[in-house]
Design a protein around this motif. Structure first.
Motif, PDB file in Angstrom:
ATOM      1  N   LYS A  46      -2.506  68.355  47.188  1.00 44.85           N
ATOM      2  CA  LYS A  46      -1.835  69.414  47.918  1.00 44.85           C
ATOM      3  C   LYS A  46      -0.366  69.347  47.468  1.00 44.85           C
ATOM      4  CE  LYS A  46      -5.668  69.818  50.296  1.00 44.85           C
ATOM      5  NZ  LYS A  46      -6.475  68.787  49.617  1.00 44.85           N
ATOM      6  N   MET A  47       0.183  70.471  47.071  1.00 42.29           N
ATOM      7  CA  MET A  47       1.500  70.435  46.445  1.00 42.29           C
ATOM      8  C   MET A  47       2.635  70.423  47.465  1.00 42.29           C
ATOM      9  SD  MET A  47       0.744  69.995  43.371  1.00 42.29           S
ATOM     10  CE  MET A  47       2.389  70.128  42.680  1.00 42.29           C
ATOM     11  N   PHE A  48       2.705  69.336  48.228  1.00 39.84           N
ATOM     12  CA  PHE A  48       3.809  69.177  49.164  1.00 39.84           C
ATOM     13  C   PHE A  48       5.117  68.956  48.404  1.00 39.84           C
ATOM     14  CE2 PHE A  48       0.157  67.467  51.645  1.00 39.84           C
ATOM     15  CZ  PHE A  48       0.122  68.484  52.586  1.00 39.84           C
ATOM     16  N   LEU A  49       5.017  68.289  47.260  1.00 41.21           N
ATOM     17  CA  LEU A  49       6.183  68.020  46.422  1.00 41.21           C
ATOM     18  C   LEU A  49       6.103  68.849  45.151  1.00 41.21           C
ATOM     19  CD1 LEU A  49       6.330  64.120  46.642  1.00 41.21           C
ATOM     20  CD2 LEU A  49       7.944  65.698  47.680  1.00 41.21           C
ATOM     21  N   THR A  50       7.249  69.257  44.652  1.00 45.38           N
ATOM     22  CA  THR A  50       7.299  69.970  43.383  1.00 45.38           C
ATOM     23  C   THR A  50       7.751  69.013  42.285  1.00 45.38           C
ATOM     24  OG1 THR A  50       9.617  70.640  43.672  1.00 45.38           O
ATOM     25  CG2 THR A  50       7.908  72.102  44.589  1.00 45.38           C
ATOM     26  N   ASN A  51       7.533  69.422  41.049  1.00 44.39           N
ATOM     27  CA  ASN A  51       7.978  68.635  39.907  1.00 44.39           C
ATOM     28  C   ASN A  51       9.483  68.379  39.983  1.00 44.39           C
ATOM     29  OD1 ASN A  51       8.926  68.153  37.054  1.00 44.39           O
ATOM     30  ND2 ASN A  51       6.722  68.246  36.700  1.00 44.39           N
ATOM     31  N   GLU A  52      10.216  69.401  40.370  1.00 52.34           N
ATOM     32  CA  GLU A  52      11.675  69.290  40.449  1.00 52.34           C
ATOM     33  C   GLU A  52      12.110  68.280  41.505  1.00 52.34           C
ATOM     34  OE1 GLU A  52      15.626  72.155  41.129  1.00 52.34           O
ATOM     35  OE2 GLU A  52      13.596  72.962  41.381  1.00 52.34           O
ATOM     36  N   MET A  53      11.399  68.252  42.640  1.00 54.98           N
ATOM     37  CA  MET A  53      11.748  67.320  43.716  1.00 54.98           C
ATOM     38  C   MET A  53      11.571  65.869  43.272  1.00 54.98           C
ATOM     39  SD  MET A  53      10.017  69.400  46.897  1.00 54.98           S
ATOM     40  CE  MET A  53      10.332  68.144  48.137  1.00 54.98           C
ATOM     41  N   VAL A  54      10.444  65.568  42.608  1.00 55.93           N
ATOM     42  CA  VAL A  54      10.210  64.213  42.120  1.00 55.93           C
ATOM     43  C   VAL A  54      11.211  63.860  41.030  1.00 55.93           C
ATOM     44  CG1 VAL A  54       8.547  62.670  41.016  1.00 55.93           C
ATOM     45  CG2 VAL A  54       7.752  64.362  42.686  1.00 55.93           C
ATOM     46  N   ASN A  55      11.490  64.808  40.157  1.00 52.59           N
ATOM     47  CA  ASN A  55      12.463  64.603  39.082  1.00 52.59           C
ATOM     48  C   ASN A  55      13.831  64.245  39.652  1.00 52.59           C
ATOM     49  OD1 ASN A  55      13.160  64.696  36.237  1.00 52.59           O
ATOM     50  ND2 ASN A  55      14.314  66.553  36.717  1.00 52.59           N
ATOM     51  N   ASN A  56      14.250  64.952  40.709  1.00 54.46           N
ATOM     52  CA  ASN A  56      15.546  64.683  41.342  1.00 54.46           C
ATOM     53  C   ASN A  56      15.567  63.314  42.014  1.00 54.46           C
ATOM     54  OD1 ASN A  56      16.614  67.131  40.538  1.00 54.46           O
ATOM     55  ND2 ASN A  56      16.080  68.182  42.437  1.00 54.46           N
ATOM     56  N   LEU A  57      14.438  62.921  42.609  1.00 55.95           N
ATOM     57  CA  LEU A  57      14.353  61.595  43.230  1.00 55.95           C
ATOM     58  C   LEU A  57      14.522  60.495  42.185  1.00 55.95           C
ATOM     59  CD1 LEU A  57      11.352  62.062  45.706  1.00 55.95           C
ATOM     60  CD2 LEU A  57      13.698  61.486  46.335  1.00 55.95           C
ATOM     61  N   LEU A  58      13.897  60.702  41.030  1.00 56.47           N
ATOM     62  CA  LEU A  58      14.010  59.714  39.958  1.00 56.47           C
ATOM     63  C   LEU A  58      15.441  59.601  39.446  1.00 56.47           C
ATOM     64  CD1 LEU A  58      10.750  60.593  38.005  1.00 56.47           C
ATOM     65  CD2 LEU A  58      11.212  58.431  39.164  1.00 56.47           C
ATOM     66  N   ILE A  59      16.047  60.738  39.170  1.00 55.12           N
ATOM     67  CA  ILE A  59      17.419  60.734  38.652  1.00 55.12           C
ATOM     68  C   ILE A  59      18.379  60.134  39.674  1.00 55.12           C
ATOM     69  CG2 ILE A  59      19.333  62.216  37.936  1.00 55.12           C
ATOM     70  CD1 ILE A  59      17.316  64.046  36.614  1.00 55.12           C
ATOM     71  N   GLN A  60      18.151  60.447  40.951  1.00 54.83           N
ATOM     72  CA  GLN A  60      18.990  59.885  42.009  1.00 54.83           C
ATOM     73  C   GLN A  60      18.920  58.359  42.003  1.00 54.83           C
ATOM     74  OE1 GLN A  60      18.104  61.412  45.905  1.00 54.83           O
ATOM     75  NE2 GLN A  60      19.176  59.758  46.943  1.00 54.83           N
ATOM     76  N   ASN A  61      17.710  57.826  41.821  1.00 57.31           N
ATOM     77  CA  ASN A  61      17.542  56.373  41.801  1.00 57.31           C
ATOM     78  C   ASN A  61      17.914  55.744  40.462  1.00 57.31           C
ATOM     79  OD1 ASN A  61      16.137  55.264  44.431  1.00 57.31           O
ATOM     80  ND2 ASN A  61      15.290  57.297  44.051  1.00 57.31           N
ATOM     81  N   LEU A  62      18.157  56.586  39.465  1.00 60.41           N
ATOM     82  CA  LEU A  62      18.653  56.090  38.179  1.00 60.41           C
ATOM     83  C   LEU A  62      20.180  56.080  38.143  1.00 60.41           C
ATOM     84  CD1 LEU A  62      16.198  57.857  35.687  1.00 60.41           C
ATOM     85  CD2 LEU A  62      16.421  55.394  36.052  1.00 60.41           C
ATOM     86  N   GLY A  63      20.795  56.414  39.266  1.00 65.24           N
ATOM     87  CA  GLY A  63      22.249  56.415  39.338  1.00 65.24           C
ATOM     88  C   GLY A  63      22.857  57.765  39.040  1.00 65.24           C
ATOM     89  N   GLY A  64      22.059  58.816  39.154  1.00 67.67           N
ATOM     90  CA  GLY A  64      22.581  60.171  38.977  1.00 67.67           C
ATOM     91  C   GLY A  64      22.475  60.706  37.571  1.00 67.67           C
TER      92      GLY A  64
END
Length: 240
Positions: A46-64
């Motif tokens: 079920k697409m509760f999350l979008t590709n962009e949302m996960v991508n932003n979470l990753l970049i955020q945890n990579l230090g921006g």
């Protein structure tokens, strides 16, 4: 004076060459920067999350930024950060040889939407409770009442049985839980109420209901019933 064993010398030189090339490649690979982030959703999600949302979470945890060296990326930390998100059941993060950060995400799959007082949430097959999403609304039964307490495991078993069965999934649209743990259900096609009782002998009760439905739908009788009682697992009691 002994003659040189050129074959042994060649083997030694080849070994040094292999070690050098491996070290060179390893060093080059470690110094390679993350070139891009790739997100893959697994399963019938079920697409509760979008590709962009996960991508932003990753970049955020990579230090921006994604422009960091591969060997500086803590893959376990990224996985842990993703698993803390309410819609994610599991996540796997790894890097490819060419510097792509690949993330495989398995989203939670709800078996019911629960409304209890001012609380409104999803619950999955593991009994995990999570919030609604602005991106997607799952077509699962609406459950009115409290699912916590001694019967929670039975409730989850009941909701999961409906979700896994194509007929039940299309037929059962709403469930009301009484204070004593008994359940009543509503059908999508007919106006009768299904008295399911407490969440025990779940498979047997649903088997009885499906057998009743198959028999009664052969003629016009099914539309005349007001209630279907499944409490007695040896028989189905109907009233008009």
């Amino acid at each position: 004076m002994k003659r040189f064993n050129w074959q042994n010398i060649r083997l030694v030189l080849m070994l040094f060459l292999v070690v050098f090339l491996y070290s060179f490649t390893q060093n080059r690979n470690e110094n390679r920067k993350i070139s891009k982030v790739q997100v893959e959703f697994q399963g019938d999600n079920k697409m509760f999350l979008t590709n962009e949302m996960v991508n932003n979470l990753l970049i955020q945890n990579l230090g921006g930024t994604s422009s960091i060296q591969k060997d500086k990326v803590d893959l376990k930390d990224l996985e842990s950060a993703l698993k803390k998100q309410p819609f994610i059941e599991n996540a796997e993060v790894f890097t490819s040889e060419d510097g792509v950060l690949i993330t495989k995400v398995l989203q939670k799959s709800p078996v019911a939407r629960v409304v209890n007082g001012n609380r409104n949430f999803y619950v999955d097959k593991n009994g995990s409770i999570f919030q609604l999403s602005n991106n997607f609304s799952s077509r699962v039964p609406i459950v009115q009442g409290n699912i916590e307490g001694e019967f929670k495991k039975g409730f989850i078993e009941t909701f999961s049985a409906i979700e896994k069965d194509d007929f039940l999934k299309k037929n059962i649209i709403a469930i009301t839980i009484q204070k004593n743990g008994s359940m009543t259900m509503l059908s999508r096609e007919y106006d009768y109420e299904i008295n399911f009782g407490k969440p025990v002998s779940v498979d047997k009760k649903f088997k009885n209901y499906k057998a009743f439905y198959q028999y009664a739908s052969k003629d016009s009788l099914i539309g005349k019933y007001k209630s279907i009682n499944l409490i007695f697992t040896q028989q189905v009691v109907c009233s008009k």
